[in-house]
Design an enzyme around this catalytic site. Sequence first.
Site, PDB file in Angstrom:
ATOM      1  N   ASN A   1       6.090  -6.941   4.480  1.00 17.79           N
ATOM      2  CA  ASN A   1       6.016  -5.902   3.499  1.00 17.79           C
ATOM      3  C   ASN A   1       6.589  -6.051   2.155  1.00 17.79           C
ATOM      4  OD1 ASN A   1       4.957  -4.440   5.668  1.00 17.79           O
ATOM      5  ND2 ASN A   1       6.740  -3.539   6.394  1.00 17.79           N
ATOM      6  N   ILE A   2       6.277  -5.593   1.110  1.00 16.50           N
ATOM      7  CA  ILE A   2       6.863  -5.781   0.033  1.00 16.50           C
ATOM      8  C   ILE A   2       8.053  -5.296  -0.053  1.00 16.50           C
ATOM      9  CG2 ILE A   2       5.903  -3.273  -1.078  1.00 16.50           C
ATOM     10  CD1 ILE A   2       5.842  -6.594  -3.018  1.00 16.50           C
ATOM     11  N   ASP A   3       8.793  -4.255   0.827  1.00 16.38           N
ATOM     12  CA  ASP A   3      10.189  -3.864   0.691  1.00 16.38           C
ATOM     13  C   ASP A   3      11.142  -4.799   1.563  1.00 16.38           C
ATOM     14  OD1 ASP A   3       9.302  -3.029   3.037  1.00 16.38           O
ATOM     15  OD2 ASP A   3      10.217  -0.931   2.841  1.00 16.38           O
TER      16      ASP A   3
ATOM     17  N   HIS B   1      -1.303  -1.122   7.986  1.00 16.02           N
ATOM     18  CA  HIS B   1      -1.655  -2.485   7.557  1.00 16.02           C
ATOM     19  C   HIS B   1      -2.498  -3.344   8.514  1.00 16.02           C
ATOM     20  CE1 HIS B   1       1.831  -2.760  10.256  1.00 16.02           C
ATOM     21  NE2 HIS B   1       2.705  -2.088   9.344  1.00 16.02           N
TER      22      HIS B   1
ATOM     23  N   GLY C   1       0.723  -1.418  -0.035  1.00 18.20           N
ATOM     24  CA  GLY C   1       0.013  -0.024  -0.078  1.00 18.20           C
ATOM     25  C   GLY C   1       0.934   1.346   0.026  1.00 18.20           C
TER      26      GLY C   1
ATOM     27  N   LYS D   1      13.631   1.589   3.956  1.00 19.33           N
ATOM     28  CA  LYS D   1      12.947   2.784   4.246  1.00 19.33           C
ATOM     29  C   LYS D   1      13.608   3.942   3.494  1.00 19.33           C
ATOM     30  CE  LYS D   1      10.068   0.186   6.491  1.00 19.33           C
ATOM     31  NZ  LYS D   1       8.872  -0.523   5.899  1.00 19.33           N
TER      32      LYS D   1
END
Length: 405
Positions: free
Chosen positions: A147-149, A119, A12, A292
């Site tokens: 998380n996608i990262d 989330h 997201g 990040k």
Amino acid sequence: MLRKLVVVKLNGGLGTSMGCQGPKSVIAVQNNLTFLDLTVQQIEYLNKKYNANVPLVLMNSFNTDEDTIKVIRKYTNLDIRIETFHQSCYPRIHRESQAPIARNCLIEDDQEAWYPPGHGDFYASFANSGLLDNLLNEGYEYCFISNIDHLGATVDMNILNMLMNPQNGSPVEFLMEVTDKTRADVKGGTLIQYEEKLRLLEIAQVPDQHIDEFKSIKTFKIFNTNNLWICLDAIKRAIDENTLDMEVIVNPKTLQNGVDVLQLETAVGAAMKSFDSGIGLNVPRSRFLPVKKTQDLLLLKSNLYHFKNGSLTMNPLRSFPSTPLIKLEDNHFANVADFLRRFETIPDVLELDHLTVSGDVTFGRNVSLKGTVIIIANQGERINIPSCALLENKIVSGNLRILDH
């Protein structure tokens, strides 16, 4: 076991904090491969290796959904099932009046008046989309969420086996991966035991007078990686019985027009206490590699890691397992485009312990950094680190004096 597993990626977030437009998942990590490309490679390899059909499910926000749908079209020829669903959309609250700042319910009229509510919204949105029921009907039992990262968050067969074949016979409904806290992780949420349940404690929930205690790596030795394994049946039960209980985090923001607003958010790990037999599992640091800031991206682009089948492993030539601590000053390095312009090639960091860069600094080709390196350009001055330079335990100051450290 893999025929009972679903992989969920929280997709997201936008890349705005790193100066990018669109979903964070489409930022190039290495060899022009994005977070989403590498995630798809991971699942595709897993399915081929074990003759499985693990679905990849993406939770998109209203900010990322349209762009993500366009991107995943390029994977249509791959042997991988990709599903998407929408995260909820909440109105931002005016900090003084405590009324919504949106003038109507048409999000496209004023997108800045709306936000995805953290989330923790995964559970309700997953159920409302119909995907939860569909996957349960198809025989899936667990989902692995990250998380996608987080490129270190790969499917671990040992963890899956522990869930599918519990030694003591009692099934685990919720497993949170935690890892040892270092001085770089002092703000990460941790686990506490309260009223006979494990709970996630976030820094936003800690009173000001106890912040230093929360940050102490002696008091709280582990933190949440946000890699979670959750029983789908248990999610269904919690939704149907309305027993999900997540603390609301008040997140103050200032909009581009100067208006102070509040966002009310929840964290997906905070639901832990709503499940039976929740546990924390201490995993190696290699399973926590979030991006990040550009300083995190620097490590992934460097020779510290090798990529194979979408997964990354630390270069065996590094003589110790810890990752270097890197701090790049925001004014010159925060945006990905600015960051990339400052490196002709990414430096060799195999023997680096600590790097701090502040001010207008650029790096030539094939620079090697070892030990502790501090580079500080004074305001109005520039430091150009020449190609093929070797900096080992050095301080480079604004007048280009290089000092032993």
